[in-house]
Design a protein around this motif. Structure first.
Motif, PDB file in Angstrom:
ATOM      1  N   SER A   1      38.367 -11.095  -3.327  1.00  0.00           N
ATOM      2  CA  SER A   1      38.184 -12.544  -3.164  1.00  0.00           C
ATOM      3  C   SER A   1      36.705 -12.939  -3.235  1.00  0.00           C
ATOM      4  O   SER A   1      36.386 -14.123  -3.165  1.00  0.00           O
TER       5      SER A   1
ATOM      6  N   CYS B   1      30.772 -16.295   2.982  1.00  0.00           N
ATOM      7  CA  CYS B   1      32.219 -16.165   2.891  1.00  0.00           C
ATOM      8  C   CYS B   1      32.738 -15.186   3.953  1.00  0.00           C
ATOM      9  O   CYS B   1      33.744 -15.444   4.621  1.00  0.00           O
TER      10      CYS B   1
ATOM     11  N   THR C   1      41.118  -8.847 -12.788  1.00  0.00           N
ATOM     12  CA  THR C   1      39.765  -9.354 -12.540  1.00  0.00           C
ATOM     13  C   THR C   1      38.970  -9.365 -13.845  1.00  0.00           C
ATOM     14  O   THR C   1      38.281 -10.332 -14.175  1.00  0.00           O
TER      15      THR C   1
ATOM     16  N   ILE D   1      36.563 -13.279   5.611  1.00  0.00           N
ATOM     17  CA  ILE D   1      37.254 -12.577   4.524  1.00  0.00           C
ATOM     18  C   ILE D   1      36.599 -11.218   4.308  1.00  0.00           C
ATOM     19  O   ILE D   1      35.375 -11.112   4.320  1.00  0.00           O
TER      20      ILE D   1
END
Lengths: 343, 260
Positions: free
Chosen positions: A129, A118, A203, A124
């Motif tokens: 995320s 990722c 979260t 990112i």
């Protein structure tokens, strides 16, 4: 009937010592939780902590710190420690291997590779995320390990070997990506140490269903594993559907560890050592072992996080690292004190 | 033997890696009797017992329990009627006798309903029958081989089934302990009419304790019947390749093999 009179007081006495221990552990856990809200880079008074719950005022710094930082951290430590240690108890019993760690099913390896990919491919760098990427990676690799390990029909050894092989493969793939990308390494190294920094309520709320589902699966599995620990033939003879029971335990581990790794990164060691501590209180009954593991694991994580936040350590020692620093010596001490009994 | 036996093997064939172990084997396990399966090493004794206990899936044929294929019945429901003690089972360290015997109640419990008065009674009875009550809180590894084996038998008894299968229950025991264990099994059979089927290596012990003997050779039944019918000079030579004399056991009157 005479026999019942002679045996039951003894076994009841044993059961009641277990209950007293469980109560002690729970009370210590509550005490640690309170301390964890109170102390950090700077202590906050009990009055202010109380007020932040009953009369929250967003303009007061103390209230912001408690509700926005310390409380989510505390809850995350409860969940992560309990989940890791509980699934550690499950996997050690499932594989009949005292050195098994929940990471052995490839969850951590898969999650790590997911996060690295990722960062590397999508660029990112925001940790928030990573949650779903890590979850996806962990889930996928566990499914792979479970089927390579013979699904419900394979032996525990085959399951461990499949997990070890895939974990090594994912780790190597991840590292080779990190070698060629300095930028990825910078982002990744914070994630991989395992910590509770920057975890926020949304979260936690999003991951809560996984923890709840995992806990439910674990509760049922603990009953099944009591029979499974006598060997597969005996378990089947006792009326268990062995393949189903094994699948259920793996589901419990995936839900619990997948949610933990996506929340706090791969925290090693807690899942390996806490069950050994728990067994000292629980005996060979998996239901008690699971309870003690979950509470002791939560306690260890909270303590580790609390100490890691103290100014002595620059206020920034990752909880995963600290848990191992504390847990290792504690286990050695327990083993030496008992002397005769092995792990 | 008019009504069919509750446990019945019908045209059973089992192969491991294409080597046939059992070949088209049909057998009854007579109700309320002690059946002993004998035969030379690798003749399929254990495989037959494990097939009867649904631990081994046959390649063809089936095992019938109460008239229905054992593999088509719910595992739990089978476990309430039939218990098997596998060969040299193992337990995790620290497991006490009480813990172990309690596990025998698993088929009568569920994750939601875990302990009842009936369970406590069955566990207490099993501990008493096997003489293991004084050791209830000892971990298994602190027991002698004979005591440990009795603890496992107590677990199978706590399961409270009408049929009990035992795979070489006397392995690793010295002769006095073998006799003690088999006498114990015989007493359950006589007191509660429990059907027992077991694999034994020692043909003389089989002759002494069995009501019914099944002699296997190369995956098929060579002969079966009462000890007097099975343990004959001719059969021993054919089944075990053993030349011997048969005398009558001066104490029990059962046939006794004296190898030549």
């Amino acid at each position: 009937m005479t026999i019942l009179e002679t045996t039951s007081p003894r076994s009841e006495r044993r059961a009641s010592t277990r209950q007293i221990w469980l109560l002690t552990v729970l009370l210590s856990l509550l005490l640690l939780s309170a301390l964890s809200l109170r102390f950090g880079l700077r202590p906050i008074s009990w009055d202010n902590i109380w007020e932040s719950f009953v009369a929250y005022d967003a303009t007061r710094a103390d209230h912001l710190v408690i509700q926005g930082m310390r409380l989510p951290r505390l809850l995350a430590a409860w969940l992560a420690g309990g989940a890791l240690a509980g699934s550690g108890a499950l996997i050690q019993s499932l594989t009949r291997n005292p050195l098994a760690d929940p990471g052995l099913l490839g969850i951590n390896g898969g999650a790590s590779l997911g996060v690295i990919l990722c960062i590397f491919l999508l660029g990112i760098s925001d940790p928030a995320s990573f949650v779903w990427v890590a979850m996806g990676g962990g889930l996928l690799s566990t499914v792979l390990v479970f089927f390579l390990g013979g699904a419900g029909r394979g032996t525990p050894l085959r399951l461990i070997l499949a997990g070890a092989a895939l974990s090594a493969l994912f780790l190597a793939l991840g590292r080779s990506l990190l070698l060629i990308s300095q930028r990825s390494l910078d982002v990744y190294r914070f994630w991989v140490l395992g910590g509770l920094d920057g975890i926020e309520m949304p979260t936690l709320a999003a991951l809560l269903p996984f923890f709840a589902l995992g806990a439910a699966f674990a509760a049922v599995s603990s009953f099944n594993l009591n029979a499974m620990m006598l060997g597969e033939d005996t378990a089947r003879s006792l009326g268990l559907r062995v393949g189903l029971a094994r699948g259920l335990a793996v589901c419990a581990i995936v839900c619990l560890c997948g949610a933990t790794v996506s929340m706090a990164g791969p925290i090693a060691f807690v899942g390996l050592i806490v069950p050994h501590m728990a067994r000292r209180f629980s005996g060979a009954d998996m239901r008690w072992c699971l309870l003690f593991s979950a509470f002791l694991g939560a306690g260890l994580m909270i303590l580790a996080d609390l100490i890691g936040r103290l100014p002595v350590f620059g206020g920034n020692m990752q909880a995963g690292v600290m848990a191992a620093l504390l847990g290792g010596p504690a286990l050695v001490w327990l083993i030496r004190r008992d002397g005769s009994t092995a792990l | 033997m008019n009504a069919p036996a509750r446990l019945h093997a019908k045209a059973l064939s089992v192969a491991f890696a294409k080597t046939p172990i059992l070949k088209d084997l049909t057998a009854d396990i007579p109700d309320g009797k002690i059946t002993v399966i004998v035969g030379p090493n690798a003749c399929g004794k254990s495989t037959l017992l494990r097939s009867l206990a649904r631990l081994q899936k046959p390649d063809s044929g089936e095992v019938l329990l109460d008239g229905k294929s054992i593999h088509k019945q719910a595992n739990r429901s089978v476990a309430q009627r039939l218990a098997i003690l596998p060969q040299s089972p193992s337990a995790p360290e620290g497991l006490t006798v009480q813990d172990l015997v309690t596990r025998g109640r698993t088929p009568h419990q569920s994750a939601l309903r875990q302990w009842s008065h009936q369970d406590a009674e069955a566990v207490g009875r099993a501990l008493e029958l096997t003489g293991m009550a004084p050791y209830a809180n000892r971990p298994l590894e602190a027991l002698s081989g004979g005591q440990r084996q009795r603890a496992w038998i107590a677990m199978a008894l706590a399961q409270d089934t009408e049929i009990l299968l035992l795979d070489e229950p006397t392995t690793y025991l010295d002769l006095p302990h073998q006799i003690e264990l088999l006498s114990l099994i015989q007493s359950f059979n006589q007191q509660s009419n429990q059907t027992v089927a077991m694999v034994l290596h020692d043909i003389n012990l089989a002759a002494r304790f069995a009501d019914h003997i099944i002699a296997l050779r190369a995956g098929a039944i060579f002969t079966k019947g009462s000890p007097a019918e099975v343990v004959t000079r001719n059969n021993m030579e054919q089944v075990f390749d053993l030349r011997c004399q048969i005398i009558s056991d001066p104490v029990h009157g059962t046939p006794h093999v004296i190898p030549e």
